[in-house]
Structure formats: C-alpha cells, structure tokens
Scaffold this motif. Structure first.
Motif, PDB file in Angstrom:
ATOM      1  N   ARG A 145       0.842  -1.194   0.000  1.00  0.00           N
ATOM      2  CA  ARG A 145       0.000   0.000   0.000  1.00  0.00           C
ATOM      3  C   ARG A 145       0.879   1.247   0.000  1.00  0.00           C
ATOM      4  NH1 ARG A 145      -1.929   2.813   5.177  1.00  0.00           N
ATOM      5  NH2 ARG A 145      -3.459   4.338   4.436  1.00  0.00           N
ATOM      6  N   ARG A 183      -2.830   0.511  -4.556  1.00  0.00           N
ATOM      7  CA  ARG A 183      -3.876   0.729  -3.564  1.00  0.00           C
ATOM      8  C   ARG A 183      -3.427   1.716  -2.487  1.00  0.00           C
ATOM      9  NH1 ARG A 183      -3.971  -2.111   1.470  1.00  0.00           N
ATOM     10  NH2 ARG A 183      -2.188  -3.500   1.782  1.00  0.00           N
ATOM     11  N   CYS A 185      -5.827   1.991   0.372  1.00  0.00           N
ATOM     12  CA  CYS A 185      -6.745   1.689   1.475  1.00  0.00           C
ATOM     13  C   CYS A 185      -6.009   1.005   2.627  1.00  0.00           C
ATOM     14  CB  CYS A 185      -7.885   0.801   0.992  1.00  0.00           C
ATOM     15  SG  CYS A 185      -7.331  -0.752   0.240  1.00  0.00           S
ATOM     16  N   VAL A 189      -9.580  -2.427   5.748  1.00  0.00           N
ATOM     17  CA  VAL A 189     -10.581  -2.221   4.691  1.00  0.00           C
ATOM     18  C   VAL A 189     -10.321  -3.191   3.547  1.00  0.00           C
ATOM     19  CG1 VAL A 189     -11.493  -0.574   3.005  1.00  0.00           C
ATOM     20  CG2 VAL A 189     -10.904   0.192   5.321  1.00  0.00           C
ATOM     21  N   ARG A 193     -13.160  -6.346   1.799  1.00  0.00           N
ATOM     22  CA  ARG A 193     -13.913  -5.938   0.613  1.00  0.00           C
ATOM     23  C   ARG A 193     -14.507  -7.161  -0.097  1.00  0.00           C
ATOM     24  NH1 ARG A 193     -15.538  -0.874   0.066  1.00  0.00           N
ATOM     25  NH2 ARG A 193     -15.969  -1.472  -2.085  1.00  0.00           N
ATOM     26  N   CYS A 197     -13.995  -0.798  -4.904  1.00  0.00           N
ATOM     27  CA  CYS A 197     -14.484   0.515  -4.465  1.00  0.00           C
ATOM     28  C   CYS A 197     -14.488   1.495  -5.639  1.00  0.00           C
ATOM     29  CB  CYS A 197     -13.615   1.048  -3.332  1.00  0.00           C
ATOM     30  SG  CYS A 197     -11.920   1.428  -3.831  1.00  0.00           S
TER      31      CYS A 197
END
Length: 657
Positions: A145, A183, A185, A189, A193, A197
């Motif tokens: 991330r 990503r 997030c 989260v 999922r 999103c």
C-alpha cells in the motif's frame, strides 16, 4: 560628531574590552584539540556556542584581536565565563554544537527553528516477494500500500523522500494511482472488501482486494512505481514498451492495451514536469536572501528526477549585520555565507543530505566533509552552476526574495497592530518588541472535559512554545466563572508569591495585558483573583461580544472601572485582540476534544481493570451508551451485563470512582 552614550560597551567605542585575569588564564590553558566552547555573561545567560578543530587557536582569536564596534566586539565585551567540551573529532564537535544551539538558543548564534518532521511517501512491506493467501480473502501483505507518512522511519517498510510539504507527497500518490493503480486503502478495509471501491471505477486502483489483478502483476507495478520514484524513468519506459510488445506478439491484446495506457499516462506526467532534471535524480538547491534585518533560506528539492517544491526557512538573530563566528582560517566571510552554512549544519544533521547541493554561496569543504562522514555518503556542492542548474538556482533565489518580502510585509503589519493596541490601551510604546499579552479561554462540552487555555503573544507574534493547557477539576460542571478563577489562580499564584519575595522579584514578570474571553462577569472574576493575589488589576481586559454577537463589534471591558471601548471594525488593535482571542479559543477547544476523546475511547480505563477484555468492554459501552453511562451505573446495573459477575462489577465500580 556626537559622543557615544555612556552605556555603550567598550568594544562599541573602539576600546578593547578588559576581561578578568582568571578568564584570560583559562583561555591560555586551552588544549589544541577539537571541541565546543560556550560564552556566558555576568548573569549566566549563554551568549554564543561555537565549535573548533583547535580550541586554543579559535577561542584565543576572540580575546587577542581588536574587533572594534562590530557584533563580535559587542559580544566579546560581555563575556564573563567560558566553558569548553573536548571531543574526539570535528564531526563530533559539529553535532554537539548544533545540539547545544537548539537547546540553549544563544543570543548571538544564527538559529533555525526546528520544523515538524518532513513527510515521506510510505510503501508497506520491505520489498520481499510475499505469496498471496490463496482462496478466500487476499493477503494485504502481498499487495503493498502507498500512503502519506510523517514520523520516524523503520526497516519494515520502504520510504521515499523526504518531501518539502504534504502537498508534494499527496501529488506523488495521485500520480502513482493514475499510472500504476496502486492501492491506498487500510489493510483492515482491504481484507474485508467483497467488491471493488470507487477508485477502481475511476481507474485509480487495480482492485487487488477482489483479485482483479494477480499478486505477481501487482508486484511488477510496485517495482515500476519504485523505479519512477527513484527517477529511473528512461529505463522504466523502455521496460514497459518491451512488455507491451511481448503481450502483443503473444496476441494478449488486452494486456498490451493496459500497458499502452500506462505508458501514455506516464509520458503525460513526465511532460508536465516543470523542471527537466536530466541525469540529476536527487539534488537540493539552496538560496539565501537577507534584507531588513531578516534572512530567508529557500530550499528546493529534486527527488527521483522530479521537482517536489520549495520550503522557506527564517533564522533568528541576524539583525546585527554580521556574525560573531570567526573563520577557522581567519578568512572574511559574508553574512549570507554564514547563514547558509548555519542552515546546512543544522538542517542536514537531522535530514538526509542528497549527493549534490547547488548553493547561492560557497559552502566550506570542511563542513561538507563533516556531513559526509556523518551520513556515510559523499556530498558535493557547487555555487557556480551552469546550464539547467543555473536556472534552478535562479528560481530558488527568486523564491527566497519573494518569501522574504512576504515575511517583512507580515511582520510590518503585525508590528503596526501591536502599536495600535498599545495606543488604544495607553501603554508605553518605547519597547513594543517586549509587549506581552496572555489570553485565556474555557472550553467544555456540557460540563465534560473542562479545559482552560493560556496563549502568549510577544515579540509581535504568537509564542507557541509558551502555550499552556489546564485541566479544570473540582467545580460544578459548566461553571465558566469558577473555571476562570481556577486557571488564573494557578497561572499567577506562584508569580504573585515570587513578586512578594524581594529576592525573587527580578526573576518573574507579569504580562502587560491579561486578555479574558468574556464580558463584565469574567472580568469581575479575574479582578477578584488579582485583588486576592495583590496584582495589578489594570492589566485585565475582557473581550465582550457586540450586538447580535457579530464579529467586528466586540468591545473591551476593563477591571479598573474604565468605560468600555469600541475599537472599530477596521481597527488594527481589534484585529490583534481577535487574533489572540481566537487562538486561545482554538487551543482550548482542541485540548478539550482530545481529553473528551480519550475519556470516551479509553473506556475510563476499563481495559486496565483485571477481567475486562475487549468483549466485556464492548458490552459495557453498548449497554450504558458510553463511558459516562458506565461510570454512572450502580453495581447492580453492572451485573446485568453478560459476563460481569458481582465481584467484577464491584471491581469496575471501585476503579471508576
């Protein structure tokens, strides 16, 4: 020509100052070793901190030469005490010198204020290939991330930067989202999922959370993003083109089209860069400008081949027009060069230096060597660049001039406000730099988490380091008058006691104005406190809201019986009063909210009670609607919660009361 004033130091009148024989004997006995020296005056105030690779030679030069009416002369005439610390190397002396400068804030040193830590772009994980977890929820560790980060770095993640400001980090993240679709997030989260999103819908993420991309392909995008951040754009473009052609030859046209779009987006980003850096991936451009007794050092940062922006720094204590620091080789140096070297020494001891510096003035090779030895990497510098580098430097110099002009305009405006307030309140105006205002405010939510704030205005600015918050206890919830009484007694009780004691009276000082947010009621409360403490009530000023509580219609209320004063909507004095009042309100309410949040979130120390885990804590908070409800519950009420025995209920009750 008029004679100099009788109070002028001997050095200012062209006479060599006379020092005690003990001090001169101490100077003569100094070793010829590297170290740090500190000068103090008769009152014990630190005047100057300096470093030397030869203590005896450097310190002796201050006392054996005639410095006349220069700033060095002013300082030398005040020296009453010398302290030295011998170290093993000049590099150690540099580190110790700058630590002492920041700690002691000597009067004659050029000091750069410590800004909060620089932001970084953080990429989770260490770069190792982490396999996905197979069927079921994807493993967040397999899909790094990208995020904004400020703080201490570690070895568990990868960090790129530092960046000059938060905007530069967020802009870089936006580019990585557009080009590489990484990503952003949180892991919690990501792991829960069930469908992609909005970022996937707008083509800012490849939706690894629902396995729309394999861990291998995502890892390749991560590797390409790192190449981009390191400035290896030529190699990256070639690699992407090769991948696109390979997919095309294999008739995998959809994958080839995705890489084509990536190449197009990356080319657009590179084309939009305002500065073409060529082969220079990591460079800092430093320019200094001095005017009106103030200085500005503008730092422009190029990282990974991209210009990330500028940051302006404003040192204190350069208004004398020269520096007391003597050059090791006794060579003359401009004030600009001294300011720049002070910045380089203080800044790059806590921020990694890039391999190349471009500067408006020459930096001593010895300083660069010390920094290089400290960081373990070679550091080069040039003050006479050519070609594109010259353009960078000219831009940095222009920005330094613009930022300094803005600062001088703001300071001029602030000084005008200070004078206007002094005139409005009939205060002396002979030393406006020393005018001190302390502002108070009370904040709470329906009586909960009551806090009082005290903010300080002096030297024509808010002195954030002197702000204080006070937790208010033992009063009826919501009683602002009692809260104001308590904070004033706590703030000025010790000062009043020191003023009554003859030996301590010179060590403390009351503010010129005590500003309370409120009308006659709050002013009357403040007057009672001051009369009880035997303090001057004429310093108390209340800010009473005007008709319909409209901004600009406030009136000043006085504790000594003077009539209320309306300064006028456009009054510079009212602008300053409003600034201090609003700052005290902001400081109080942020403290109150933090205190309230701690009380509500921490569960009133629920988890610290033996036998209370996450589940029981959650059940208690849900049953009673929050911490205050748990605190108000009886032992019998607590036993109605699943999993809470009477023994545990009694333990909870004792812990919260």
């Amino acid at each position: 020509m008029s004679e100099p004033e009788s109070g002028t130091p001997p050095a200012a009148r062209g006479k060599k100052p006379v020092h005690p024989p003990e001090l001169l004997a101490q100077v003569a006995a100094l070793p010829t070793l590297p170290g740090v020296y500190r000068y103090s005056d008769t009152a014990g105030q630190i005047l100057y901190v300096g470093k030397a690779r030869n203590l005896k030679r450097r310190v002796s030069s201050y006392f054996h030469k005639d410095h006349g009416g220069t700033r060095i002369g002013h300082m030398v005439s005040k020296i009453a005490k010398l302290e030295t610390t011998v170290v093993r190397s000049e590099a150690e002396a540099l580190i110790l010198e700058n630590n002492l400068i920041k700690e002691l804030k000597p009067k004659y040193n050029i000091l750069f204020r410590d800004d909060k830590s620089y932001p970084y772009l953080k990429m989770s994980g260490t770069g190792r290939s982490i396999p996905d977890s197979g069927p079921g929820s994807p493993n967040p560790a397999a899909y790094p991330r990208i995020s904004y980060y400020r703080g201490t770095t570690d070895k568990e993640n990868r960090y790129f930067g530092p960046y000059p400001n938060a905007w530069a980090v967020k802009q870089t993240i936006e580019i990585l989202q557009k080009v590489f679709k990484l990503r952003t997030c949180e892991d919690t989260v990501f792991a829960h999922r069930t469908r992609p999103c909005l970022l996937y819908q707008i083509k800012r993420c490849s939706a690894p959370c629902v396995r729309y991309i394999s861990a291998e392909d995502y890892a390749e995008d991560v590797a390409h993003a790192e190449q981009f951040l390191r400035g290896e754009t030529d190699g990256l473009m070639k690699k992407l083109e090769q991948r696109m052609m390979a997919h095309s030859d294999a008739l995998e046209f959809e994958k080839a089209a995705e890489i084509r779009n990536q190449i197009t987006a990356l080319a657009r980003v590179l084309h939009q860069q305002a500065i073409e850096v060529g082969g220079d991936a990591n460079v800092d451009i430093l320019a200094v400008k001095i005017e009106g007794g103030r200085a500005c050092v503008n730092l422009a940062m190029v990282r990974g081949g991209r210009h990330l922006g500028d940051h302006a720094f404003y040192p204190s204590q350069v208004q004398w027009g020269e520096t007391p620091e003597l050059d090791e080789e006794d060579e003359p140096k401009t004030l600009e060069a001294h300011v720049l070297e002070a910045f380089v020494a203080q800044h790059y001891l806590k921020v990694p230096a890039p391999p190349q510096l471009i500067t408006s003035h020459a930096i001593a090779p010895a300083l660069l060597a010390l920094l290089a030895g400290q960081s373990g990497n070679a550091i080069g510098a040039t003050d006479a660049p050519r070609g594109q580098r010259r353009v960078w430097l000219e831009m940095a110099q222009q920005n330094a001039a613009i930022q300094l002009a803005r600062l001088l305009a703001e300071e001029g405006s602030q000084k005008a406000r200070t004078r206007a307030l002094a005139d409005a309140l009939d205060l002396p105006t002979d030393n406006l730099d020393d005018l001190r205002v302390e502002g108070f405010d009370i904040s709470h939510t329906a009586g909960e988490a009551t806090q009082a704030s005290c903010v300080v205005f002096q030297h024509h600015k808010m002195e954030h380091g002197e702000y204080r918050r006070y937790n208010i206890t033992g009063i009826t919830p919501g009683d602002d008058y009692a809260a104001m009484r308590q904070v004033l007694e706590r703030r000025y009780g010790k000062i009043a006691e020191a003023l009554r004691e003859q030996g301590n009276a010179a060590t403390v000082r009351m503010p010129d104005i005590v500003l309370v947010d409120g009308g006659r009621g709050q002013v009357a409360m403040a007057r009672d406190v001051f009369e009880h403490l035997a303090l001057d009530i004429t310093t108390i000023v209340g800010v009473e809201k005007g008709a319909d509580r409209k901004v600009g219609l406030e009136e000043l209320v006085f504790a000594d019986g003077r009539k209320k004063v309306y300064l006028g909507r456009d009054s510079a004095a009212l602008m300053l009063v409003a600034q201090i009042r609003d700052e005290s309100h902001r400081f109080a309410i942020t403290g109150m909210r933090a205190k309230r949040a701690r009380t509500r979130v921490d569960g009133g120390r629920l988890e610290e009670i033996p036998g209370i885990g996450a589940k029981r804590r959650s059940r208690l908070l849900q049953r009673f609607g929050g911490v205050r409800g748990v605190e108000a519950a009886s032992v019998e009420d607590l036993t109605t919660v699943e999993g809470v025995s009477r023994t545990l209920a009694e333990e909870i009750y004792r812990a919260l009361h």
